[in-house]
Design a protein around this motif. Structure first.
Motif, PDB file in Angstrom:
ATOM      1  N   GLU A   1       0.937  -1.136   0.084  1.00 62.62           N
ATOM      2  CA  GLU A   1      -0.036  -0.150   0.000  1.00 62.62           C
ATOM      3  C   GLU A   1       0.901   1.310   0.036  1.00 62.62           C
ATOM      4  O   GLU A   1       0.493   2.154  -0.681  1.00 62.62           O
ATOM      5  CB  GLU A   1      -1.031  -0.019   1.358  1.00 62.62           C
ATOM      6  N   GLU A   2       1.959   1.211   0.829  1.00 61.29           N
ATOM      7  CA  GLU A   2       2.715   2.477   0.939  1.00 61.29           C
ATOM      8  C   GLU A   2       3.387   2.875  -0.387  1.00 61.29           C
ATOM      9  O   GLU A   2       3.388   4.075  -0.972  1.00 61.29           O
ATOM     10  CB  GLU A   2       3.869   1.907   1.984  1.00 61.29           C
ATOM     11  N   ILE A   3       3.875   1.713  -1.113  1.00 61.92           N
ATOM     12  CA  ILE A   3       4.397   2.053  -2.422  1.00 61.92           C
ATOM     13  C   ILE A   3       3.268   2.488  -3.608  1.00 61.92           C
ATOM     14  O   ILE A   3       3.625   3.485  -4.203  1.00 61.92           O
ATOM     15  CB  ILE A   3       5.236   0.590  -2.912  1.00 61.92           C
ATOM     16  N   MET A   4       2.420   1.479  -3.681  1.00 60.23           N
ATOM     17  CA  MET A   4       1.415   1.635  -4.614  1.00 60.23           C
ATOM     18  C   MET A   4       0.696   3.025  -4.338  1.00 60.23           C
ATOM     19  O   MET A   4       0.619   4.037  -5.475  1.00 60.23           O
ATOM     20  CB  MET A   4       0.377   0.832  -4.544  1.00 60.23           C
ATOM     21  N   LYS A   5       0.493   3.467  -3.315  1.00 59.66           N
ATOM     22  CA  LYS A   5      -0.321   4.909  -3.086  1.00 59.66           C
ATOM     23  C   LYS A   5       0.484   6.125  -3.295  1.00 59.66           C
ATOM     24  O   LYS A   5       0.033   6.755  -3.985  1.00 59.66           O
ATOM     25  CB  LYS A   5      -0.873   4.893  -1.718  1.00 59.66           C
ATOM     26  N   ALA A   6       1.773   5.868  -3.093  1.00 65.24           N
ATOM     27  CA  ALA A   6       2.543   7.124  -3.170  1.00 65.24           C
ATOM     28  C   ALA A   6       2.871   7.364  -5.039  1.00 65.24           C
ATOM     29  O   ALA A   6       2.592   8.389  -5.344  1.00 65.24           O
ATOM     30  CB  ALA A   6       3.914   6.790  -2.560  1.00 65.24           C
TER      31      ALA A   6
ATOM     32  N   THR B   1       0.803  10.281  -7.346  1.00 64.97           N
ATOM     33  CA  THR B   1       1.349  11.204  -8.239  1.00 64.97           C
ATOM     34  C   THR B   1       0.805  11.102  -9.692  1.00 64.97           C
ATOM     35  O   THR B   1       0.591  12.017 -10.590  1.00 64.97           O
ATOM     36  CB  THR B   1       3.025  10.559  -8.468  1.00 64.97           C
ATOM     37  N   LEU B   2       0.289   9.982 -10.088  1.00 67.59           N
ATOM     38  CA  LEU B   2      -0.505   9.844 -11.324  1.00 67.59           C
ATOM     39  C   LEU B   2      -1.819  10.768 -11.206  1.00 67.59           C
ATOM     40  O   LEU B   2      -2.225  11.622 -12.225  1.00 67.59           O
ATOM     41  CB  LEU B   2      -1.204   8.378 -11.483  1.00 67.59           C
ATOM     42  N   ARG B   3      -2.328  10.801 -10.056  1.00 67.37           N
ATOM     43  CA  ARG B   3      -3.492  11.528  -9.755  1.00 67.37           C
ATOM     44  C   ARG B   3      -3.287  13.246  -9.734  1.00 67.37           C
ATOM     45  O   ARG B   3      -4.161  13.933 -10.537  1.00 67.37           O
ATOM     46  CB  ARG B   3      -4.105  11.391  -8.524  1.00 67.37           C
ATOM     47  N   GLU B   4      -2.230  13.596  -9.511  1.00 70.51           N
ATOM     48  CA  GLU B   4      -1.644  14.967  -9.465  1.00 70.51           C
ATOM     49  C   GLU B   4      -1.494  15.291 -11.098  1.00 70.51           C
ATOM     50  O   GLU B   4      -1.681  16.312 -11.572  1.00 70.51           O
ATOM     51  CB  GLU B   4      -0.281  15.225  -8.998  1.00 70.51           C
ATOM     52  N   LYS B   5      -1.060  14.176 -11.865  1.00 65.17           N
ATOM     53  CA  LYS B   5      -0.640  14.593 -13.342  1.00 65.17           C
ATOM     54  C   LYS B   5      -1.781  14.417 -14.367  1.00 65.17           C
ATOM     55  O   LYS B   5      -1.843  15.169 -15.374  1.00 65.17           O
ATOM     56  CB  LYS B   5       0.433  13.676 -13.752  1.00 65.17           C
ATOM     57  N   TYR B   6      -2.696  13.587 -14.047  1.00 64.51           N
ATOM     58  CA  TYR B   6      -3.745  13.143 -15.153  1.00 64.51           C
ATOM     59  C   TYR B   6      -5.154  13.347 -14.425  1.00 64.51           C
ATOM     60  O   TYR B   6      -5.644  13.030 -13.462  1.00 64.51           O
ATOM     61  CB  TYR B   6      -3.843  11.868 -15.298  1.00 64.51           C
TER      62      TYR B   6
ATOM     63  N   VAL C   1      -7.930   7.827  -5.877  1.00 62.44           N
ATOM     64  CA  VAL C   1      -7.096   6.679  -5.482  1.00 62.44           C
ATOM     65  C   VAL C   1      -7.546   6.232  -4.019  1.00 62.44           C
ATOM     66  O   VAL C   1      -7.617   6.919  -3.115  1.00 62.44           O
ATOM     67  CB  VAL C   1      -5.619   7.178  -5.330  1.00 62.44           C
ATOM     68  N   ARG C   2      -7.657   4.931  -3.734  1.00 62.91           N
ATOM     69  CA  ARG C   2      -8.296   4.402  -2.510  1.00 62.91           C
ATOM     70  C   ARG C   2      -7.869   2.776  -2.315  1.00 62.91           C
ATOM     71  O   ARG C   2      -7.399   2.262  -3.330  1.00 62.91           O
ATOM     72  CB  ARG C   2      -9.787   4.622  -2.424  1.00 62.91           C
ATOM     73  N   GLY C   3      -8.321   2.302  -1.344  1.00 59.74           N
ATOM     74  CA  GLY C   3      -8.173   1.121  -0.943  1.00 59.74           C
ATOM     75  C   GLY C   3      -7.025   1.071   0.202  1.00 59.74           C
ATOM     76  O   GLY C   3      -6.389   1.915   0.790  1.00 59.74           O
TER      77      GLY C   3
END
Length: 444
Positions: free
Chosen positions: A348-353, A357-362, A368-370
């Motif tokens: 989770e730590e790796i994926m959410k980070a 970043t994807l959410r900021e860009k696109y 982003v959740r879970g």
């Protein structure tokens, strides 16, 4: 560890010639109603990799829909199942019982939330577990009504189709469905009209009001909910919603059932997702991750509730198959030895980070959740209207698959990319998979 090299490798087009040959055979003999996410045929799998018949290796972000939590060929699962295969494959627990069934029930009593006396019954699939939870709750309460939630998914049998919210592809054309099923709102924070901060208390008040006014609490046998809604879009109910529903159930003699079929067995960073808010269900249904890929499911709960059904009222020819029970003991052994709840939290730590970043860009990334290794991104055409971007979701999934990453979609609106990597996946593969996702977005 698995003998399969833990690296992505594409040596043919996807699908390759051998998969295409098998697809032709499949088309001739397999019913068209059985779908598949990817057009490749598996040859072997293990760790975080799936290899097809053409020798292509894919990074696995699906785990067979949250089943191969310990990997698809975990050593302890293979060892224990192989030993059991050599002894006997079947006697039927209802004819001549065997220790493995009892041992799995002992493990479930120890692992599931709550310090009350617990008993279990074993079955073959998640849908069977849910159906039997309804049977047990009705027998215990002498009531008939069952309450379920928007966006919920509970299976493909007639009763569990009735419990499931989404029409296509699960229910369309398959009715009539079982009666006395009532659906109420769920606390879907991202889409709650007054915002996620108000969602928990407002949604729980609305659900409780509908149950009280439209059904009557005194008529309800069970409230069934996924602590993290799986097929509906990896919806984590807003804080406060589950405790309010559990309290309402307790105050009104209703059996509270946590459907942990997808979220259980370390998937969310805890042994069971309901532990996050301290929920102690009366009954808990499990399957998927329980047995490392072999068919096994369970209903576990308060002993007095589980004992409500008459002798012979629960069971099935294959329920608690001895080989599947051996596999489950191997799967649980692996989860303990490798501390897979901690592995899920690291994922989770790796994926959410990376996904943040994807959410900021696109702008197409709405949410982003879970939790743990049960992570999703919801895609929208417009962040203000939140109109679902189902076509883009399908295109992104296909682009990932073509690049050697197996990903799944879900959601009532078909606009959620869900990620369910095996908890034993290496961090290098995890990051490589996330690289592929980023490249797919860049190609939109």
């Amino acid at each position: 560890m698995t003998a399969i090299p833990q690296e992505r490798r594409l040596v043919t087009a996807v699908p390759g010639p051998k998969s295409l040959e098998l697809q032709a055979r499949r088309t001739a003999t397999v019913a068209g109603g059985v779908g598949s996410t990817m057009p490749v045929f598996a040859a072997r799998a293990g760790g975080g990799v799936l290899e097809d018949v053409d020798g292509n290796r894919f990074i696995d972000f699906g785990s067979g829909i949250a089943v191969t939590t310990v990997g698809a060929s975990a050593e302890a699962v293979v060892r224990r199942a192989t030993a059991q295969l050599a002894d006997f494959t079947h006697t039927c627990f209802m004819i001549t019982p065997y220790e493995g069934y009892v041992a799995v029930c002992e493990q479930l009593a120890e692992l599931t939330p709550g310090d009350h006396a617990k008993k279990s019954a074993l079955f073959n699939s998640g849908a069977e577990a849910v159906e039997n939870a309804v049977k047990i709750a009705r027998s215990y309460t002498k009531r008939q009504a069952v309450v379920v939630f928007d966006h919920g998914y509970h299976g493909r049998t007639n009763l569990t189709m009735a419990l499931t919210a989404k029409n296509m592809p699960y229910k369309n054309g398959f009715g009539p469905f079982a009666p006395e099923i009532y659906r109420v709102p769920v606390a879907y924070g991202y889409r709650w009209p007054t915002g996620p901060e108000n969602c928990g208390p407002e949604a729980s008040a609305q659900a409780i009001d509908q149950i009280s006014k439209q059904i009557g609490a005194e008529n309800v046998a069970a409230i069934i909910i996924e602590p993290v809604l799986g097929e509906g879009g990896f919806i984590e109910p807003a804080k406060g919603f589950l405790p309010a529903l559990a309290k309402f159930a307790k105050d009104n003699g209703i059996v509270f059932v946590a459907d942990e079929i997808q979220s259980g067995f370390c998937r969310t960073g805890q042994w069971f997702a309901c532990e996050d808010e301290g929920i102690v269900p009366d009954l808990i249904t499990t399957a998927k991750g329980i047995a490392g890929g072999l068919p096994l499911a369970a209903v576990t709960g308060r002993a007095e509730i589980m004992d409500a059904a008459h002798s012979g009222g629960l069971g099935g020819t294959y329920g608690g198959n001895p080989v599947a029970c051996a596999a489950a003991l191997g799967s649980i052994e692996t989860m303990r030895e490798l501390d897979l709840p901690a592995k899920a939290r690291r994922i989770e730590e790796i994926m959410k980070a990376r996904l943040a970043t994807l959410r900021e860009k696109y702008d197409i990334v709405g949410d982003v959740r879970g939790r743990g290794a049960m992570i999703a991104i919801e895609l929208v055409k417009d962040r203000e209207s939140k109109e679902p971007a189902a076509e883009a979701t399908a295109a992104l999934a296909k682009a990932c698959q073509q690049a050697g990453l197996l990903v799944l979609t879900c959601g009532t609106y078909g606009n959620v990319l869900r990620f369910l990597p095996p908890l034993v996946i290496g961090e290098d593969l995890l990051n490589e998979g996330l690289d592929i996702i980023e490249q797919a977005f860049a190609g939109l």
